[in-house]
Design an enzyme around this catalytic site. Sequence first.
Site, PDB file in Angstrom:
ATOM      1  CG  ASN A  12     -43.194  61.028 131.363  1.00  0.00           C
ATOM      2  OD1 ASN A  12     -43.342  60.663 130.197  1.00  0.00           O
ATOM      3  ND2 ASN A  12     -43.724  62.145 131.825  1.00  0.00           N
ATOM      4  NE  ARG A  92     -47.819  61.862 130.158  1.00  0.00           N
ATOM      5  CZ  ARG A  92     -47.438  62.822 129.327  1.00  0.00           C
ATOM      6  NH1 ARG A  92     -46.156  62.979 129.047  1.00  0.00           N
ATOM      7  NH2 ARG A  92     -48.320  63.601 128.755  1.00  0.00           N
ATOM      8  CG  HIS A 180     -51.914  67.499 129.177  1.00  0.00           C
ATOM      9  ND1 HIS A 180     -52.210  68.470 128.243  1.00  0.00           N
ATOM     10  CD2 HIS A 180     -50.638  67.128 128.936  1.00  0.00           C
ATOM     11  CE1 HIS A 180     -51.155  68.677 127.472  1.00  0.00           C
ATOM     12  NE2 HIS A 180     -50.185  67.873 127.883  1.00  0.00           N
ATOM     13  NE  ARG A 240     -47.543  68.045 120.855  1.00  0.00           N
ATOM     14  CZ  ARG A 240     -47.894  67.564 122.043  1.00  0.00           C
ATOM     15  NH1 ARG A 240     -49.039  66.920 122.170  1.00  0.00           N
ATOM     16  NH2 ARG A 240     -47.122  67.740 123.091  1.00  0.00           N
ATOM     17  CD  GLU A 377     -48.084  65.392 133.960  1.00  0.00           C
ATOM     18  OE1 GLU A 377     -48.765  65.145 132.948  1.00  0.00           O
ATOM     19  OE2 GLU A 377     -46.992  65.988 133.920  1.00  0.00           O
TER      20      GLU A 377
END
Length: 391
Positions: A12, A92, A180, A240, A377
């Site tokens: 990742n 990912r 996600h 963000r 994940e």
Amino acid sequence: MSTDLSLFGVVNAGSSSLKFAIYEAESCLLSGQVEGIGVRPGSKARDAAGQPIPAPDVTRQPPATPAEALLMLLPWLRDRLGGRTVSALGHRVVHGGPQHARPERVTPALLEQLTVFESLAPLHQPHNLAPIRAVLERMPQLPQVACFDTAFHRSMPEVAQAFALPYAMTERGLRRYGFHGLSYEYIAGRLPELAPDIAAGRVIVAHLGNGASLCALQGGRSVATTMGFSALEGLPMGTRCGELDPAVVLFLLERGMSPAEIQDLLYRRSGMLGLSGLSSDFRDLLASPEPRARFALEVFVYRVARSVGSLAAALGGLDGLVFTAGVGENAAPVRAAVCEACRWLGVELDSEANAVHGPRISRPGSRAAAYVLPTDENLMIARHTRALVAT
């Protein structure tokens, strides 16, 4: 030295960091990360029990990019594994666009297609792809698998994906994608075991971290989510802005800001950092006595709760609310405030259970159950990689 068909690597990559893990079946043998890449790199690693182990030395020849860091890691990993080498790497990849609804084997053609989406996820996509490209050039015989954060949301109905723009634009790919997805896929798979009372019902999962979004699950499938065309939309996040009137962008352009300056503002200088003027880290904000820190948290909770109401409408009701990711799993005050704002939906918080992070944090008899469930994940990527390489 030979390739071990039971070992799979998970990668990742970010702009200045690279997280990695090695899996054998469902077990994580070791994991770690390289941070501060390009500035002052450092590394750390843990064994299967989660205990610290000597990490690779990245200071003698500091990697300038995450791609260089990955190439440096591979010999260290081989040594740590006693000469065993991984049979494939799973990565990912944040944006898969409309064509990629499931994990795929990496090819030069696929990389070229995915490069198109770099402008839609500038904090992630370029950095996700660079290590893949580096390994493809240096070790073309090593299989690699791209696992897309958008793929899980391809089950959303068309009405949930469409913007009110000319339909020709929708056909060209201007639509809501959602992100996600690897996290939501993992949680959906765990619900039958950990929360069987809500697994088949109407569930909203709150993936709350430095990046944050919500997903409405109906019987374990995504039917709506708060992120859209890019990973910028929806909830306010660490840096963000989240949901924003498009006219604000037009206004800033008219006032002389360049597209690059606006991108930097919306992706890197807004969100919790912008609201508070202090930090993008929720731990800092929760510990701060500053009024702006409290206000930033209030805005975040308000937006989460409002979005829960919106997704509950898409579901036609609410059977369960699940918190996951860094803030969702660890910030009890944030969970408490969100649950209190969702009382009207039938969520009744058990304060004592919430203080110790659940797993169930709603009172017995609560019309809508609330849970705290850790996401994974990396394990999701390892599973997809193993399954695809075996075919």
